[in-house]
Design a protein around this motif. Structure first.
Motif, PDB file in Angstrom:
ATOM      1  N   GLY A  91       0.815  -1.205   0.000  1.00 59.37           N
ATOM      2  CA  GLY A  91       0.000   0.000   0.000  1.00 59.37           C
ATOM      3  C   GLY A  91       0.851   1.259   0.000  1.00 59.37           C
ATOM      4  N   ALA A  92       1.934   1.236   0.766  1.00 59.62           N
ATOM      5  CA  ALA A  92       2.854   2.370   0.790  1.00 59.62           C
ATOM      6  C   ALA A  92       3.543   2.529  -0.557  1.00 59.62           C
ATOM      7  CB  ALA A  92       3.886   2.191   1.899  1.00 59.62           C
ATOM      8  N   HIS A  93       3.897   1.403  -1.168  1.00 58.71           N
ATOM      9  CA  HIS A  93       4.520   1.426  -2.499  1.00 58.71           C
ATOM     10  C   HIS A  93       3.574   2.035  -3.526  1.00 58.71           C
ATOM     11  CE1 HIS A  93       5.273  -0.292  -6.510  1.00 58.71           C
ATOM     12  NE2 HIS A  93       6.551  -0.220  -6.188  1.00 58.71           N
ATOM     13  N   ASP A  94       2.329   1.593  -3.530  1.00 52.63           N
ATOM     14  CA  ASP A  94       1.354   2.090  -4.498  1.00 52.63           C
ATOM     15  C   ASP A  94       1.079   3.582  -4.288  1.00 52.63           C
ATOM     16  OD1 ASP A  94       1.275  -0.490  -5.414  1.00 52.63           O
ATOM     17  OD2 ASP A  94      -0.653  -0.975  -4.490  1.00 52.63           O
ATOM     18  N   PHE A  95       1.011   4.009  -3.031  1.00 51.70           N
ATOM     19  CA  PHE A  95       0.826   5.422  -2.736  1.00 51.70           C
ATOM     20  C   PHE A  95       2.000   6.232  -3.281  1.00 51.70           C
ATOM     21  CE2 PHE A  95       2.008   8.896   0.187  1.00 51.70           C
ATOM     22  CZ  PHE A  95       0.913   9.730   0.019  1.00 51.70           C
ATOM     23  N   ALA A  96       3.209   5.694  -3.110  1.00 52.63           N
ATOM     24  CA  ALA A  96       4.398   6.395  -3.596  1.00 52.63           C
ATOM     25  C   ALA A  96       4.347   6.576  -5.109  1.00 52.63           C
ATOM     26  CB  ALA A  96       5.660   5.620  -3.200  1.00 52.63           C
ATOM     27  N   VAL A  97       3.987   5.524  -5.821  1.00 56.98           N
ATOM     28  CA  VAL A  97       3.910   5.603  -7.283  1.00 56.98           C
ATOM     29  C   VAL A  97       2.852   6.628  -7.699  1.00 56.98           C
ATOM     30  CG1 VAL A  97       3.332   4.326  -9.378  1.00 56.98           C
ATOM     31  CG2 VAL A  97       4.772   3.264  -7.631  1.00 56.98           C
ATOM     32  N   ALA A  98       1.723   6.619  -7.013  1.00 54.36           N
ATOM     33  CA  ALA A  98       0.664   7.581  -7.324  1.00 54.36           C
ATOM     34  C   ALA A  98       1.127   9.016  -7.095  1.00 54.36           C
ATOM     35  CB  ALA A  98      -0.569   7.289  -6.474  1.00 54.36           C
ATOM     36  N   GLU A  99       2.057   9.199  -6.155  1.00 55.76           N
ATOM     37  CA  GLU A  99       2.570  10.533  -5.840  1.00 55.76           C
ATOM     38  C   GLU A  99       3.786  10.909  -6.681  1.00 55.76           C
ATOM     39  OE1 GLU A  99       1.630  13.059  -3.743  1.00 55.76           O
ATOM     40  OE2 GLU A  99      -0.278  12.000  -3.535  1.00 55.76           O
ATOM     41  N   GLY A 100       4.153  10.044  -7.622  1.00 59.27           N
ATOM     42  CA  GLY A 100       5.230  10.383  -8.541  1.00 59.27           C
ATOM     43  C   GLY A 100       6.597   9.834  -8.206  1.00 59.27           C
ATOM     44  N   PHE A 101       6.706   9.005  -7.159  1.00 57.32           N
ATOM     45  CA  PHE A 101       7.982   8.361  -6.847  1.00 57.32           C
ATOM     46  C   PHE A 101       8.259   7.276  -7.897  1.00 57.32           C
ATOM     47  CE2 PHE A 101       6.878  10.361  -2.931  1.00 57.32           C
ATOM     48  CZ  PHE A 101       8.055  10.549  -2.217  1.00 57.32           C
ATOM     49  N   VAL A 102       9.533   7.074  -8.196  1.00 61.04           N
ATOM     50  CA  VAL A 102       9.924   6.089  -9.205  1.00 61.04           C
ATOM     51  C   VAL A 102      10.096   4.718  -8.557  1.00 61.04           C
ATOM     52  CG1 VAL A 102      11.692   5.429 -10.880  1.00 61.04           C
ATOM     53  CG2 VAL A 102      11.065   7.850 -10.590  1.00 61.04           C
ATOM     54  N   ALA A 103       9.405   3.715  -9.096  1.00 57.95           N
ATOM     55  CA  ALA A 103       9.575   2.345  -8.624  1.00 57.95           C
ATOM     56  C   ALA A 103      10.790   1.732  -9.309  1.00 57.95           C
ATOM     57  CB  ALA A 103       8.328   1.520  -8.932  1.00 57.95           C
ATOM     58  N   GLU A 104      11.631   1.045  -8.550  1.00 58.43           N
ATOM     59  CA  GLU A 104      12.845   0.462  -9.113  1.00 58.43           C
ATOM     60  C   GLU A 104      13.305  -0.730  -8.287  1.00 58.43           C
ATOM     61  OE1 GLU A 104      16.346   3.022  -8.582  1.00 58.43           O
ATOM     62  OE2 GLU A 104      15.175   4.221  -7.172  1.00 58.43           O
ATOM     63  N   ASN A 105      14.167  -1.536  -8.883  1.00 56.88           N
ATOM     64  CA  ASN A 105      14.785  -2.650  -8.167  1.00 56.88           C
ATOM     65  C   ASN A 105      15.938  -2.099  -7.335  1.00 56.88           C
ATOM     66  OD1 ASN A 105      15.844  -5.029  -7.238  1.00 56.88           O
ATOM     67  ND2 ASN A 105      16.675  -5.691  -9.214  1.00 56.88           N
ATOM     68  N   LEU A 106      15.854  -2.238  -6.017  1.00 58.59           N
ATOM     69  CA  LEU A 106      16.853  -1.661  -5.125  1.00 58.59           C
ATOM     70  C   LEU A 106      17.976  -2.626  -4.778  1.00 58.59           C
ATOM     71  CD1 LEU A 106      14.435   0.160  -2.647  1.00 58.59           C
ATOM     72  CD2 LEU A 106      15.613   1.116  -4.642  1.00 58.59           C
ATOM     73  N   LEU A 107      17.891  -3.872  -5.231  1.00 57.74           N
ATOM     74  CA  LEU A 107      18.906  -4.871  -4.898  1.00 57.74           C
ATOM     75  C   LEU A 107      20.084  -4.762  -5.870  1.00 57.74           C
ATOM     76  CD1 LEU A 107      19.650  -7.258  -3.069  1.00 57.74           C
ATOM     77  CD2 LEU A 107      18.597  -8.773  -4.771  1.00 57.74           C
ATOM     78  N   THR A 108      21.201  -4.279  -5.396  1.00 54.35           N
ATOM     79  CA  THR A 108      22.401  -4.170  -6.223  1.00 54.35           C
ATOM     80  C   THR A 108      23.118  -5.510  -6.270  1.00 54.35           C
ATOM     81  OG1 THR A 108      23.750  -3.501  -4.328  1.00 54.35           O
ATOM     82  CG2 THR A 108      22.682  -1.741  -5.616  1.00 54.35           C
ATOM     83  N   GLU A 109      24.028  -5.665  -7.223  1.00 52.97           N
ATOM     84  CA  GLU A 109      24.762  -6.916  -7.359  1.00 52.97           C
ATOM     85  C   GLU A 109      25.613  -7.218  -6.127  1.00 52.97           C
ATOM     86  OE1 GLU A 109      25.826 -10.501  -9.260  1.00 52.97           O
ATOM     87  OE2 GLU A 109      24.143  -9.100  -9.374  1.00 52.97           O
ATOM     88  N   PRO A 110      26.356  -6.255  -5.561  1.00 54.68           N
ATOM     89  CA  PRO A 110      27.109  -6.555  -4.334  1.00 54.68           C
ATOM     90  C   PRO A 110      26.210  -7.007  -3.187  1.00 54.68           C
ATOM     91  CG  PRO A 110      27.952  -4.563  -5.338  1.00 54.68           C
ATOM     92  CD  PRO A 110      26.698  -4.908  -6.075  1.00 54.68           C
ATOM     93  N   ALA A 111      25.073  -6.348  -3.021  1.00 56.61           N
ATOM     94  CA  ALA A 111      24.151  -6.729  -1.947  1.00 56.61           C
ATOM     95  C   ALA A 111      23.595  -8.126  -2.193  1.00 56.61           C
ATOM     96  CB  ALA A 111      23.015  -5.718  -1.838  1.00 56.61           C
ATOM     97  N   ARG A 112      23.337  -8.445  -3.453  1.00 56.09           N
ATOM     98  CA  ARG A 112      22.826  -9.783  -3.781  1.00 56.09           C
ATOM     99  C   ARG A 112      23.845 -10.857  -3.427  1.00 56.09           C
ATOM    100  NH1 ARG A 112      22.954 -13.687  -7.563  1.00 56.09           N
ATOM    101  NH2 ARG A 112      24.657 -12.631  -8.674  1.00 56.09           N
ATOM    102  N   LYS A 113      25.120 -10.605  -3.701  1.00 52.26           N
ATOM    103  CA  LYS A 113      26.154 -11.596  -3.392  1.00 52.26           C
ATOM    104  C   LYS A 113      26.320 -11.786  -1.888  1.00 52.26           C
ATOM    105  CE  LYS A 113      28.806 -11.192  -7.676  1.00 52.26           C
ATOM    106  NZ  LYS A 113      30.117 -10.869  -8.295  1.00 52.26           N
ATOM    107  N   ILE A 114      26.238 -10.689  -1.146  1.00 48.95           N
ATOM    108  CA  ILE A 114      26.321 -10.797   0.309  1.00 48.95           C
ATOM    109  C   ILE A 114      25.134 -11.587   0.843  1.00 48.95           C
ATOM    110  CG2 ILE A 114      26.268  -9.482   2.464  1.00 48.95           C
ATOM    111  CD1 ILE A 114      27.730  -7.230   0.941  1.00 48.95           C
ATOM    112  N   TRP A 115      23.954 -11.344   0.275  1.00 50.88           N
ATOM    113  CA  TRP A 115      22.758 -12.087   0.676  1.00 50.88           C
ATOM    114  C   TRP A 115      22.923 -13.584   0.397  1.00 50.88           C
ATOM    115  CZ3 TRP A 115      19.075 -13.953  -3.194  1.00 50.88           C
ATOM    116  CH2 TRP A 115      17.959 -14.578  -2.634  1.00 50.88           C
ATOM    117  N   LEU A 116      23.473 -13.936  -0.753  1.00 55.28           N
ATOM    118  CA  LEU A 116      23.676 -15.348  -1.073  1.00 55.28           C
ATOM    119  C   LEU A 116      24.653 -16.003  -0.104  1.00 55.28           C
ATOM    120  CD1 LEU A 116      23.829 -15.283  -4.991  1.00 55.28           C
ATOM    121  CD2 LEU A 116      21.988 -16.182  -3.542  1.00 55.28           C
TER     122      LEU A 116
END
Length: 388
Positions: free
Chosen positions: A122-147
């Motif tokens: 709901g917060a995400h959808d509100f943000a998009v409606a207000e003009g915030f840009v939706a994007e993938n926030l997971l960077t490659e370094p963060a993904r490797k640390i997660w793995l």
């Protein structure tokens, strides 16, 4: 300046002669830029969010925004809260996927809705409606640390540290039996540091085996042993005595999806009383929620405590929740950033260091930007709750 106080009256605080800003170390120019904004008469919350946005934009900062470490499912969920002293308003968002600048999103909730908090999709959808840009926030370094964590870390399912059913890790060292804080040792047990070093050496080997670039080895191990509790809190005060505060974070690294810590909780991770001051926190959010840390600190200042005294009392309350049992407190951490309306400030921490890193510090700017060491309750280091 403390103008006056009696046994039957609350103290009053006069405005400072120049702006004051307090936060954690940022490694960029945002603190100086925000201070210049205050000098030019910019709104205090706008200045605080300027510092937050710089961290949210930095992919190398794995505790905030873009590049933040994900939850256990590999999704970056962000939390934030803001309090605007001049209008006595607040806003917050929690477990928001796909929106980078959640600090500004929390402000938008404050300004554009009749609510205080929005969460999840709901917060995400509100943000998009207000003009915030939706994007993938997971960077490659963060993904490797997660793995790496997925393969070798320990999850958050099961009894928590505060549960009577919690079992200490097999390599835990019982520093001292429960007792009064005044009886607790000020130094870590000698065997603790070799243990930490052994875990780090093992982690470096695992990072190499996992194919993580050498430049990221130490970062990966730090997150494997001490998953980011991250966060940045910024408080800004101007010569009118107006004060605002903002907190933004990617939360506890590798958390269960949907987990909310203290950062989006007004009164815990962030609180402002325009007549007294502000406080914010980084560290184990669950512990800070239990003592409503930021609100507690501000109320103690209202009663006449100094910023340092108020912060140390909040830390003592965290310790008291564990009956001052050092064998468990060694797995917790907390830092409070405190700013009173007259410009007095403090940074206080539960432990003096984290891992084998240097003394915990904070940043203050009152015309001169500088880094100062945190006052601390216990001398020593937080042990890893995630041994291999």
């Amino acid at each position: 300046m403390l103008a006056g106080a009696t046994a039957n009256a609350e103290p009053t605080f006069s405005a400072p002669k120049k702006p004051v800003l307090i936060t954690r170390e940022t490694g960029d120019h945002s603190v100086e830029e925000a201070y210049q904004m205050l000098l030019q008469g910019e709104d205090t919350l706008t200045a605080a969010l300027h510092v937050c946005a710089a961290r949210e934009d930095d992919p190398a900062d794995h505790s905030v925004g873009y590049g933040g470490l994900p939850n256990e499912a590999g999704v970056v969920e962000l939390d934030a809260s803001v309090m605007h002293g001049p209008t006595r308003r607040c806003g917050a968002v929690g477990a928001v996927p796909g929106i980078r600048h959640v600090g500004q999103l929390a402000r938008t909730v404050m300004e554009r809705t009749a609510h205080v908090m929005l969460a999840g999709q709901g917060a995400h959808d509100f943000a998009v409606a207000e003009g915030f840009v939706a994007e993938n926030l997971l960077t490659e370094p963060a993904r490797k640390i997660w793995l790496l964590w997925k393969e070798h870390g320990r999850g958050f399912w099961g009894p928590g540290l505060d549960s009577p059913d919690f079992k200490l890790p097999p390599d835990a060292q019982r520093a001292t039996p429960p007792g009064a804080i005044s009886q607790l040792p000020r130094h870590p047990a000698p065997e603790d540091m070799p243990l930490v070093k052994q875990q780090i050496e093992r982690g470096l080997a695992l990072a190499k085996e996992a194919g993580i670039p050498e430049s990221l080895h130490r970062t990966a191990v730090r997150e494997l042993l001490w998953p980011t509790t991250g966060t940045i809190n910024v408080s800004a005060l101007n010569p009118k005595g107006e004060i605002s505060s903002a907190t933004t974070t990617s939360g506890m690294a590798f958390k269960i999806p949907g987990r909310l810590g203290d950062s989006p909780i007004v009164g815990a991770g962030c609180f402002v009383d325009p007549e007294v001051g502000s406080a914010g926190a980084t560290g184990n959010g669950e512990e800070n929620i239990k003592v409503v840390g930021a609100h507690t600190i501000v109320e103690l200042m209202r009663q006449g405590r100094s910023p340092k005294e108020a912060g140390m009392e909040a830390l003592r309350r965290i310790a008291k929740n564990y009956n001052n049992d050092m064998s468990r407190l060694r797995y917790l951490d907390m830092i409070y950033y405190i700013l009173r309306k007259d410009g007095a400030y403090a940074g206080v921490s539960l432990w003096s260091t984290r891992g084998i890193e240097s003394r915990k510090k904070f940043v203050v700017h009152d015309g001169t930007q500088r880094t100062e060491p945190c006052e601390y309750l216990f001398e020593g280091t937080t042990l890893s709750i995630h041994p291999f």
